[in-house]
Design a protein around this motif. Structure first.
Motif, PDB file in Angstrom:
ATOM      1  N   MET A 212      16.388   8.198 -25.055  1.00 59.41           N
ATOM      2  CA  MET A 212      15.120   8.878 -25.293  1.00 59.41           C
ATOM      3  C   MET A 212      14.292   8.973 -24.018  1.00 59.41           C
ATOM      4  O   MET A 212      13.652   9.995 -23.738  1.00 59.41           O
ATOM      5  N   LEU A 213      14.309   7.907 -23.208  1.00 54.01           N
ATOM      6  CA  LEU A 213      13.531   7.918 -21.969  1.00 54.01           C
ATOM      7  C   LEU A 213      14.084   8.938 -20.975  1.00 54.01           C
ATOM      8  O   LEU A 213      13.323   9.691 -20.356  1.00 54.01           O
ATOM      9  N   ILE A 214      15.399   8.959 -20.809  1.00 55.76           N
ATOM     10  CA  ILE A 214      16.005   9.915 -19.874  1.00 55.76           C
ATOM     11  C   ILE A 214      15.669  11.339 -20.288  1.00 55.76           C
ATOM     12  O   ILE A 214      15.323  12.182 -19.444  1.00 55.76           O
ATOM     13  N   LEU A 215      15.752  11.634 -21.566  1.00 54.71           N
ATOM     14  CA  LEU A 215      15.414  12.981 -22.055  1.00 54.71           C
ATOM     15  C   LEU A 215      13.938  13.281 -21.838  1.00 54.71           C
ATOM     16  O   LEU A 215      13.558  14.354 -21.355  1.00 54.71           O
ATOM     17  N   GLY A 216      13.064  12.336 -22.161  1.00 52.44           N
ATOM     18  CA  GLY A 216      11.628  12.578 -22.056  1.00 52.44           C
ATOM     19  C   GLY A 216      11.123  12.750 -20.641  1.00 52.44           C
ATOM     20  O   GLY A 216      10.114  13.430 -20.405  1.00 52.44           O
ATOM     21  N   MET A 217      11.819  12.163 -19.670  1.00 51.62           N
ATOM     22  CA  MET A 217      11.381  12.263 -18.277  1.00 51.62           C
ATOM     23  C   MET A 217      11.362  13.696 -17.749  1.00 51.62           C
ATOM     24  O   MET A 217      10.707  13.985 -16.747  1.00 51.62           O
ATOM     25  N   PHE A 218      12.086  14.599 -18.404  1.00 48.77           N
ATOM     26  CA  PHE A 218      12.074  15.998 -17.980  1.00 48.77           C
ATOM     27  C   PHE A 218      10.746  16.691 -18.307  1.00 48.77           C
ATOM     28  O   PHE A 218      10.468  17.783 -17.795  1.00 48.77           O
ATOM     29  N   PHE A 219       9.903  16.061 -19.124  1.00 52.82           N
ATOM     30  CA  PHE A 219       8.699  16.730 -19.606  1.00 52.82           C
ATOM     31  C   PHE A 219       7.396  16.094 -19.105  1.00 52.82           C
ATOM     32  O   PHE A 219       6.323  16.504 -19.526  1.00 52.82           O
ATOM     33  N   VAL A 220       7.491  15.113 -18.213  1.00 54.70           N
ATOM     34  CA  VAL A 220       6.275  14.443 -17.735  1.00 54.70           C
ATOM     35  C   VAL A 220       6.175  14.562 -16.220  1.00 54.70           C
ATOM     36  O   VAL A 220       7.188  14.694 -15.526  1.00 54.70           O
ATOM     37  N   PRO A 221       4.945  14.524 -15.680  1.00 55.33           N
ATOM     38  CA  PRO A 221       4.760  14.636 -14.233  1.00 55.33           C
ATOM     39  C   PRO A 221       5.020  13.312 -13.529  1.00 55.33           C
ATOM     40  O   PRO A 221       4.990  12.238 -14.140  1.00 55.33           O
ATOM     41  N   GLU A 222       5.252  13.396 -12.220  1.00 54.93           N
ATOM     42  CA  GLU A 222       5.389  12.204 -11.388  1.00 54.93           C
ATOM     43  C   GLU A 222       4.011  11.580 -11.158  1.00 54.93           C
ATOM     44  O   GLU A 222       2.972  12.239 -11.321  1.00 54.93           O
ATOM     45  N   SER A 223       3.991  10.308 -10.813  1.00 50.28           N
ATOM     46  CA  SER A 223       2.731   9.627 -10.504  1.00 50.28           C
ATOM     47  C   SER A 223       2.035  10.302  -9.331  1.00 50.28           C
ATOM     48  O   SER A 223       2.621  10.431  -8.248  1.00 50.28           O
ATOM     49  N   PRO A 224       0.786  10.750  -9.512  1.00 49.54           N
ATOM     50  CA  PRO A 224       0.086  11.401  -8.400  1.00 49.54           C
ATOM     51  C   PRO A 224      -0.130  10.469  -7.213  1.00 49.54           C
ATOM     52  O   PRO A 224      -0.118  10.916  -6.061  1.00 49.54           O
ATOM     53  N   ARG A 225      -0.316   9.190  -7.455  1.00 49.19           N
ATOM     54  CA  ARG A 225      -0.527   8.255  -6.352  1.00 49.19           C
ATOM     55  C   ARG A 225       0.734   8.090  -5.511  1.00 49.19           C
ATOM     56  O   ARG A 225       0.663   7.920  -4.306  1.00 49.19           O
ATOM     57  N   TRP A 226       1.892   8.135  -6.150  1.00 50.38           N
ATOM     58  CA  TRP A 226       3.123   8.089  -5.363  1.00 50.38           C
ATOM     59  C   TRP A 226       3.305   9.382  -4.572  1.00 50.38           C
ATOM     60  O   TRP A 226       3.723   9.358  -3.413  1.00 50.38           O
ATOM     61  N   LEU A 227       2.979  10.516  -5.172  1.00 55.13           N
ATOM     62  CA  LEU A 227       3.134  11.801  -4.491  1.00 55.13           C
ATOM     63  C   LEU A 227       2.264  11.881  -3.244  1.00 55.13           C
ATOM     64  O   LEU A 227       2.719  12.343  -2.187  1.00 55.13           O
ATOM     65  N   VAL A 228       1.030  11.410  -3.330  1.00 53.86           N
ATOM     66  CA  VAL A 228       0.173  11.456  -2.153  1.00 53.86           C
ATOM     67  C   VAL A 228       0.634  10.429  -1.129  1.00 53.86           C
ATOM     68  O   VAL A 228       0.500  10.635   0.084  1.00 53.86           O
ATOM     69  N   MET A 229       1.226   9.353  -1.566  1.00 58.12           N
ATOM     70  CA  MET A 229       1.718   8.330  -0.646  1.00 58.12           C
ATOM     71  C   MET A 229       2.862   8.868   0.209  1.00 58.12           C
ATOM     72  O   MET A 229       2.993   8.516   1.387  1.00 58.12           O
ATOM     73  N   VAL A 230       3.705   9.743  -0.366  1.00 59.62           N
ATOM     74  CA  VAL A 230       4.832  10.289   0.393  1.00 59.62           C
ATOM     75  C   VAL A 230       4.505  11.650   0.998  1.00 59.62           C
ATOM     76  O   VAL A 230       5.393  12.327   1.513  1.00 59.62           O
ATOM     77  N   GLY A 231       3.240  12.065   0.932  1.00 61.67           N
ATOM     78  CA  GLY A 231       2.804  13.265   1.629  1.00 61.67           C
ATOM     79  C   GLY A 231       3.048  14.571   0.909  1.00 61.67           C
ATOM     80  O   GLY A 231       2.977  15.639   1.527  1.00 61.67           O
ATOM     81  N   GLN A 232       3.297  14.553  -0.393  1.00 60.49           N
ATOM     82  CA  GLN A 232       3.512  15.784  -1.152  1.00 60.49           C
ATOM     83  C   GLN A 232       2.173  16.246  -1.739  1.00 60.49           C
ATOM     84  O   GLN A 232       1.905  16.070  -2.926  1.00 60.49           O
ATOM     85  N   GLN A 233       1.358  16.854  -0.889  1.00 59.88           N
ATOM     86  CA  GLN A 233      -0.012  17.178  -1.240  1.00 59.88           C
ATOM     87  C   GLN A 233      -0.097  18.175  -2.395  1.00 59.88           C
ATOM     88  O   GLN A 233      -0.866  17.976  -3.343  1.00 59.88           O
TER      89      GLN A 233
END
Length: 489
Positions: A212-233
């Protein structure tokens, strides 16, 4: 270098602290009537969806941890395991989880929170299949270790970190403590199904949460704090907007997260030994200390061997007590989730620690009376009452609040390393307690539980002296406060 670090630390505390003309520093309290984050006027639908998907990992956690309790007799009989071999099987989960905890921070920083959760789910799937089709102790232990690795990663990267990083500050405690709720749901359902399913079927049922988790991960966003940490503005802004609602104004929250992250990234890379620097020491002591107190208070022993404990107390079968435990844990955890953002973390931790002390002390008294052949008719109900008090107290506070606080107090630049250390401590305690339980019971059934009650008594003092209240503060405010308190301690 010293000037750079002190200047940086002063900047990081804003807007939590203000400095007057004489240089005196004072804390600025949040005014609940003044909205600090206008993004919270948007929709929480995606936050709810993301949390719902993520807590399938919590459900998996509960299934894995409590699997050994209702299946002990059947597995030992079918595979002809000795008590020592079964003790290894029950405790080796923690060995895998320690490994998962140590590697989870680095993996999550490299491939993100979502990718790491998928990796954890795959390990759990492999582990359950190995257990379900095991014909000997080797494959059984390998499967148990694989599920341990998966939940070791889940226990920090998925929740509370992922949920803490996506939730608004006023609701963060409730969302994050849903972790413990689903752990208890998973454990309770495992207890109940274990009374009617074979141990092999129960292992195959354990596949469902990870799928269920693997399937559901296709429908949720990534953590915004991680995205800004790796420079994906661009992805950072899109993720935050999606989490707060398309009509929400995210400008204040986005700038606050980005500014704080940029300042943290100016600091040097953190190694494990660096966590013991003065600036981080208070946070590390709290995070690791809560995990150790929680485990050495006996949760892995009582959770893994509940059926055996009840049979030792005089019940003809552990099934009745197991069903009662399974049915009673969930309502208490629901109440704890509701109170997390109303009463705060510290009060729940204190009340919970008092309750776990009383529960284990009552069990110890019951076994002491049994050893001396006193009031034997009351012993089974005394032990069941002690177990229920313990589980209720654990679920209502230290079980959930410890994860919430750990997700809040570590600065972003040390969250991977510090979180891995805390998770390692948690699972080391779990292994030590679950492996030694049968030997302690053989030594003294009452002494084992008196020992657990002494740990809970020490936990009360630890929380009262060292653990701060984090309710209704942003992650950035909490972490800036921790850095400031460390530098002035």
């Amino acid at each position: 270098m010293e000037y750079h670090e002190s200047t940086l630390q002063q900047d990081m505390t804003e807007p939590l602290m203000q400095q007057d003309e004489k240089g005196n520093i004072s804390f600025e309290e949040d005014d609940d009537l003044t909205p600090r984050n206008t993004s919270q006027n948007g929709s929480l639908g995606v936050v709810w969806l993301s949390t719902t998907v993520a807590v399938w990992g919590s459900f998996q956690f509960g299934c894995c941890v409590h699997y050994s309790s209702p299946t002990q007799t059947a597995i030992r009989k079918d595979l002809k395991l000795s008590l020592a071999e079964y003790s290894v099987f029950a405790s080796i989960l923690a060995i895998g989880a320690m490994t998962g905890g140590l590697t989870s921070g680095h993996i999550s920083n490299f491939i993100g929170r979502k990718g790491t959760m998928r990796v954890a789910a795959i390990f759990c799937i492999i582990g359950w299949l190995a257990i379900g089709f095991a014909e000997g102790v080797l494959l059984l232990d390998i499967g148990r270790m694989c599920t341990g690795y998966g939940i070791g990663v889940f226990s920090y990267v998925k929740v509370p970190v992922f949920i803490a990083e996506i939730a608004p500050k006023d609701l963060r405690g409730g969302f994050t403590s849903s972790n413990e709720l689903m752990i208890q749901v998973g454990g309770s359902i495992t207890y109940l199904l274990g009374t009617v399913l074979t141990w092999r079927m129960l292992a195959l049922v354990g596949l469902i949460p990870s799928l269920m988790l693997i399937l559901g991960m296709f429908f949720v966003p990534e953590s915004p704090r991680w995205l800004v940490m790796v420079g994906q503005q661009r992805e950072f802004e899109a993720s935050l907007q999606r989490l707060r609602g398309k009509d929400a104004d995210i400008s204040f929250e986005a700038s606050e997260i980005q500014e704080y992250t940029e300042k943290l990234q100016q600091m040097p890379k953190i190694r494990l030994l660096d966590l013991f620097q003065k600036r981080y020491l208070h946070s590390v002591i709290i995070g690791v200390g809560l995990m150790l107190f929680k485990q050495f208070g006996g949760i892995s022993a009582i959770g893994s061997y509940a059926s055996a404990t009840l049979e030792l107390a005089g019940f003809s079968s552990g099934k009745f007590g197991t069903i009662v435990i399974g049915l009673c844990q969930i309502p208490v955890t629901i109440i704890a989730v509701a109170l997390m953002d109303r009463c705060g973390r510290r009060p729940l931790l204190l009340v919970s620690s008092v309750g776990t002390f009383l529960g284990t002390f009552l069990i110890g008294v019951a076994f002491y009376l049994k050893d001396h052949e006193l009031v034997l008719k009351l012993i089974p109900m005394m032990v069941l009452a002690g177990v229920l008090i313990y589980f209720w107290s654990f679920a209502s506070g230290i079980g959930s609040a410890s994860w919430v606080i750990m997700s809040e107090i570590f600065p972003l630049n040390v969250k991977g390393a510090a979180g891995s250390l805390a998770i390692w401590a948690n699972w080391f305690g779990s292994w030590a307690v679950s492996y030694t339980f049968n030997y302690l019971i053989s030594w003294s059934s009452s002494g084992a539980f008196f020992l657990y009650s002494a740990v809970s008594a020490a936990a009360i003092l630890f929380v009262a002296k060292l653990v701060p209240e984090t309710r209704r503060r942003t992650l950035e405010e909490i972490q800036a406060h921790m850095l400031f308190s460390n530098s002035h301690s």
